[in-house]
Design a protein around this motif. Structure first.
Motif, PDB file in Angstrom:
ATOM      1  N   TYR A 141      -0.876 -13.581  -4.432  1.00 49.23           N
ATOM      2  CA  TYR A 141      -0.982 -12.510  -5.509  1.00 49.23           C
ATOM      3  C   TYR A 141       0.260 -11.906  -5.533  1.00 49.23           C
ATOM      4  O   TYR A 141       0.727 -11.384  -5.125  1.00 49.23           O
ATOM      5  CB  TYR A 141      -1.796 -11.464  -4.408  1.00 49.23           C
ATOM      6  N   GLU A 144       0.662  -8.237  -6.007  1.00 49.51           N
ATOM      7  CA  GLU A 144       0.586  -7.258  -4.438  1.00 49.51           C
ATOM      8  C   GLU A 144       1.705  -8.080  -3.615  1.00 49.51           C
ATOM      9  O   GLU A 144       2.018  -7.468  -2.416  1.00 49.51           O
ATOM     10  CB  GLU A 144      -0.727  -7.681  -3.924  1.00 49.51           C
ATOM     11  N   GLU A 230      -7.125  -1.974  -1.926  1.00 49.01           N
ATOM     12  CA  GLU A 230      -5.758  -1.384  -1.764  1.00 49.01           C
ATOM     13  C   GLU A 230      -5.459  -1.252  -0.199  1.00 49.01           C
ATOM     14  O   GLU A 230      -4.345  -1.556   0.162  1.00 49.01           O
ATOM     15  CB  GLU A 230      -5.560  -0.221  -2.393  1.00 49.01           C
ATOM     16  N   VAL A 233      -4.599  -4.849   1.232  1.00 45.96           N
ATOM     17  CA  VAL A 233      -3.172  -4.985   0.630  1.00 45.96           C
ATOM     18  C   VAL A 233      -2.240  -4.529   1.471  1.00 45.96           C
ATOM     19  O   VAL A 233      -1.387  -4.979   2.007  1.00 45.96           O
ATOM     20  CB  VAL A 233      -3.050  -4.613  -0.680  1.00 45.96           C
TER      21      VAL A 233
END
Length: 305
Positions: A141, A144, A230, A233
């Motif tokens: 990612y 992220e 989120e 993450v």
């Protein structure tokens, strides 16, 4: 009588097996628009094939019954027939119509599943680099700055762009409930557009026979709401160790591993082969240059003659 009881036993066995299945086939349980398009296309094709089989079977049985030998007199002689333009036109036109219809449906479906889902064209996609190695999947990612192994989290209602490539043999990236498969190759990146329109847990796999461990090259897919994504993450960044080049090299050499999470991605020290997706264009250009040289040599030889 034996045939009747055999048929009834077969129907009963099929019904028993089907009622014992807890989940339908994954391809017929879509969780995204691309998978729904493919599922609808498969079902439409099945109905068309079933209709063809029924019509042909009924016509075949009708001919057997109507024109059976026992129904005619012993001195019956069938008329001599040269042919029928009407019948020949019908049995030629019908397959052409069927093939043309299926071709249009297939091309339209492929166009839909290869593009960003309709209604999400103006929404920023989540880019995930999915690279395969023997026998695992690495999910990077870059936005992220995290990386996972053998599992992937995706937010719902957001376009997904999977950038596929391989550190080993050609693999086939496939999440049946989200869309069709696409190949991950060593020296080029292919892009697969997907979208999950409802949360849930799914299974992905390598659908290509690329070696003895390919059958076990599976990965978990977790579709969650944007807020939950989120949270995941932030948790991954807080609780995971950084991915170093030494650790990544060790992962590539290890054939089977479980689910793992890291901060950072291997793209920093082992970037994806982004530029090599134009390889076909380069080869075509080289072929054109070779052809031009050959033409010049031929012209030169003709001038000397």
């Amino acid at each position: 009588m034996k045939m009747k009881w055999t048929l009834l036993a077969l129907i009963f066995a099929i019904a028993t097996v089907l009622t014992g299945c807890e989940n339908p086939l994954a391809v017929f349980d879509p969780k995204g628009p691309q998978a729904a398009t493919l599922s609808d296309t498969i079902i439409l094709t099945i109905w068309i094939m079933l209709a063809i089989c029924v019509v042909v079977t009924v016509a075949f049985i009708y001919m057997l019954v109507k024109y059976r030998a026992s129904k005619q007199s012993k001195d019956y002689e069938p008329p001599h027939i040269e042919g029928s333009a009407v019948v020949e036109t019908i049995w030629t036109a019908i397959p052409i119509i069927i093939v043309a219809f299926l071709s249009v449906v297939t091309v339209t479906s492929l166009k839909d599943v290869e593009a960003t889902p309709k209604g999400y064209e103006n929404k920023e996609p989540l880019v995930i680099y999915a690279s395969s190695s023997n026998w695992k999947w690495h999910f990077s990612y870059p936005e992220e700055n995290i990386e996972t192994v053998n599992y992937v989290y995706v937010p719902t209602d957001r376009p997904l762009e999977f950038k596929l490539y391989s550190y080993g043999p050609i693999s086939s990236f496939w999440i049946p409930q989200l869309g069709g498969q696409k190949y991950a190759m060593a020296d080029m990146v292919t892009t697969l557009h997907l979208l999950a329109d409802e949360p849930g847990e799914m299974m992905g796999r390598n659908s290509n026979f690329s070696g003895e461990g390919s059958a076990h090259q599976l990965f978990d897919v977790q579709a969650v709401s944007p807020a939950e994504f989120e949270e995941w993450v932030e948790e991954a960044k807080a609780k995971s160790e950084p991915l170093t080049e030494e650790k990544f090299d060790q992962l590539l050499k290890t054939e089977h591993v479980g689910r793992q999470t890291f901060t950072g991605t291997h793209l920093e020290f082992s970037p994806a082969p982004e530029g090599s997706h134009n390889m076909d264009d380069m080869e075509n250009k080289e072929d054109m240059e070779d052809m031009n040289h050959d033409m010049e040599d031929m012209d030169h030889d003709m001038d000397h003659k």
